[in-house]
Structures are given as C-alpha cells and as structure tokens.
Design a protein around this motif. Structure first.
Motif, short mmCIF file in Angstrom:
data_model
loop_
_atom_site.label_atom_id
_atom_site.label_comp_id
_atom_site.label_asym_id
_atom_site.label_seq_id
_atom_site.Cartn_x
_atom_site.Cartn_y
_atom_site.Cartn_z
N ALA A 284 0.82 -1.21 0.00
CA ALA A 284 0.00 0.00 0.00
C ALA A 284 0.85 1.26 0.00
O ALA A 284 0.52 2.25 -0.67
CB ALA A 284 -0.93 -0.01 1.22
N SER A 285 1.96 1.25 0.75
CA SER A 285 2.78 2.46 0.84
C SER A 285 3.55 2.73 -0.45
O SER A 285 3.95 3.87 -0.71
CB SER A 285 3.77 2.34 2.01
N ALA A 286 3.73 1.71 -1.29
CA ALA A 286 4.46 1.90 -2.54
C ALA A 286 3.76 2.90 -3.45
O ALA A 286 4.40 3.60 -4.25
CB ALA A 286 4.64 0.57 -3.26
N GLY A 287 2.43 2.99 -3.33
CA GLY A 287 1.68 3.90 -4.18
C GLY A 287 1.46 5.27 -3.58
O GLY A 287 0.78 6.11 -4.19
N LEU A 288 2.04 5.53 -2.40
CA LEU A 288 1.81 6.81 -1.73
C LEU A 288 2.93 7.81 -1.95
O LEU A 288 2.83 8.96 -1.52
CB LEU A 288 1.60 6.58 -0.23
N GLY A 289 4.00 7.34 -2.59
CA GLY A 289 5.10 8.25 -2.88
C GLY A 289 5.67 8.87 -1.62
O GLY A 289 5.99 8.18 -0.66
N GLU A 290 5.81 10.23 -1.62
CA GLU A 290 6.38 10.96 -0.50
C GLU A 290 5.31 11.57 0.39
O GLU A 290 5.60 12.47 1.20
CB GLU A 290 7.32 12.07 -1.02
N ASN A 291 4.09 11.11 0.26
CA ASN A 291 2.99 11.65 1.08
C ASN A 291 3.11 11.10 2.50
O ASN A 291 2.52 10.07 2.84
CB ASN A 291 1.65 11.27 0.46
N GLN A 292 3.87 11.80 3.35
CA GLN A 292 4.16 11.29 4.69
C GLN A 292 2.91 11.21 5.56
O GLN A 292 2.79 10.31 6.40
CB GLN A 292 5.21 12.18 5.36
#
Length: 315
Positions: A284-292
């Motif tokens: 899931a985090s792979a698609g969030l880029g740098e959106n911390q």
C-alpha cells in the motif's frame, strides 16, 4: 573464524550483557526463560483471577512460584521474582499501590504465617532497593576497556555489603544467590577478555573451565537457547521437505513438551500475521510516494505505536 572462536566470542558477549545488566539493575533482574521451557503450574488461587494490575500486564501472570514448608516461608529467588514483577509497574502505578498489590498476591498464595514473613521481607526489599538507588547516584559509569570488569566487580561487592543491613545471610543467599552466581560468572569472563597475557588458546581453555564450574541451573540456562536453535533448524529442514504443521508439532513436542510446542506454534502464527501486515503495508505504501501524512495514517491503521518502532528494519 573457527567454530570454537565463534563460541568464545559468543560467551564473551553474554558475559558483557550480564555485567551490563548488573550495572544497570543492581543484580535483581529475573533470569530470562527459554520460550519452550516447561514451567511448573502456578499455585492454585482462591477466588476469581484478578484483573491485570496495570494495562501493560494484560495477559500475564505474576512471576514467582512461592513455596513454604508448613507455615514457614521458603525464601528464594521466586519470592524476589514476584516482588520485581509488580515493581516493574512503577510509572503506571504508585509505589503504595504496588506494595498493596504484592501483599494481596502474597495473601492469595500463602498461609497466614508465611504471608506475614513475606510481607516483612517485602518491606526490607523495598528499603534495600531505595538504598541501592541512592548509592547508585554516587557511582559514575564504568570506564571502557579494563576498567569495566573491575568496576562491575566493585559494584557487585558493594551490593552484597549493602544487603547485610537488610537481610540475614540466609535471606540474602536465598533472594540473590542466583543473580550473584550469574554476575560473578559474567565478570570472570570479562576479566578473561581484559587479561592481555593470555593467548587465544589459553583464553578458550579458561573459558571452558568456567563453563564446567557453572551451577547446574545456570548450565541449563546457557544450554537452552542452543537447543531451541537446533530444534528450529530441524523444523526448517522438515518444512522444506514438505512436513505438515502436525508433523512440526510432534517434532517440537518430542524435543520439549506439548505445552512448549503449543507456545512455539503460537509464535509461528503471530510471526506469520506480522509478516502479512508488513506485506500489506509495503504494497500500500508503494503507491503513496512521499505523502508522509498518508503513510503515517497507513501505519496507524495497521500497527500499534510500539509495533511502528520495528518498521524501520523492514523499510
């Protein structure tokens, strides 16, 4: 490096860990237990089981298998383990509440005369711990290198001297004999490290002599992790060969006991569930880029705050 050399380094690492624990805790930390060691059943309690003393103790039982000969209390490390179990709640509960909790547990487990004696020793133990903390404020951290082993031995001797104010020789031996043996062994191993006159072969020989002198209980404690490691290597080989979970259970039960096999099976399930959550998080985090902010929200949804501290190793 040879197998003997690796074993020697491991022993030195264990010694350093033991001496560091001595320095940090005053020698009162309960010994680590093997995850598969079969523990004797806890004494039967009267009345319903109490709620956890503090939230962090949920799902645990108070340490210490208290013993008595008739009305006489058996003064041994198990009594200290019970005291330390409750004292570990400092920070979540105040000391008066902790003392009351210990006294209630003593009353549940012991006959009145033994419980009275245990409460007296509890008072002495708390006074000793306070004095130990006050004395520790005047002790500087050990220096690196050769000073460390000497400082650790000095601290152990100081603790033993301080105990004389609060306990009889028999009480001190019962409460602290196990930790003293462990600490003395750890310090002796550190002193071998510091002895630059020894060749590697001589150091290993002296290390083996220390191994032979270990009390039986400490020998068992040292051997237990290796037995677990050997067993899990067999388990891995069996799984690679197509063994079923029933086969794995029987293999573990034969090496230890059914209770130990059940505990290891539960650890397997917990580890598998953890790895599944890690896989879901990484996907899931792979698609969030740098959106911390979104990544942190994902972490909060999948993991507790304490579990999040482990995520760095997987990221």
């Amino acid at each position: 490096m040879s197998a003997r050399g690796r074993a020697g380094l491991m022993a030195f690492a264990l010694a350093a860990a033991g001496a560091l624990a001595l320095w940090a805790t005053g020698g009162s930390t309960p010994p680590a237990q093997s995850p598969v060691a079969a523990a004797p059943p806890m004494p039967q309690r009267t009345g319903p089981a109490p709620f956890p003393f503090v939230p962090s103790m949920a799902g645990t039982e108070p340490d210490g298998r208290l013993g008595a000969a008739g009305d006489a209390l058996k003064v041994d490390a198990e009594l200290r383990h019970l005291f330390d179990y409750y004292l570990s709640a400092l920070g979540e509960a105040e000391l008066p509440a902790i003392r009351a909790g210990i006294e209630q547990e003593l009353a549940r487990r012991l006959k009145p005369a033994a419980a009275t004696e245990a409460r007296r020793l509890l008072g002495q133990y708390l006074a000793y711990k306070r004095a130990l903390a006050e004395a520790g404020q005047d002790v500087s951290a050990p220096a690196a290198g050769t000073a460390f082993a000497a400082a650790a031995r000095q601290r152990l001797l100081a603790m033993q001297e301080l105990r004389k104010r609060y306990f009889s020789p028999a009480e001190a031996a019962g409460l602290f004999g196990d930790t003293d043996a462990r600490d003395q062994d750890a310090i002796a191993r550190l002193e071998l490290v510091d002895d630059k006159s020894l060749t590697p072969g001589q150091r290993l020989q002296k290390l083996a002599e220390l191994d032979r002198k270990l009390p039986p209980a400490l020998q068992e404690e040292r051997a237990a992790p290796q037995r677990v490691l050997n067993l899990e290597q067999q388990v891995e080989a069996a799984r690679n060969g197509g063994a079923s979970e029933d086969d794995i259970f029987r293999l573990r039960a034969a090496a230890f006991d059914p209770q130990g096999a059940n505990r290891l099976a539960q650890l397997d399930r917990e580890q598998a569930a953890w790895l599944r959550r890690i896989a879901a998080y990484r996907a899931a985090s792979a698609g969030l880029g740098e959106n911390q902010a979104a990544i942190q929200q994902l972490r909060d949804n999948l993991f507790t705050s304490s579990e999040q501290k482990r995520l760095g190793a997987y990221e």
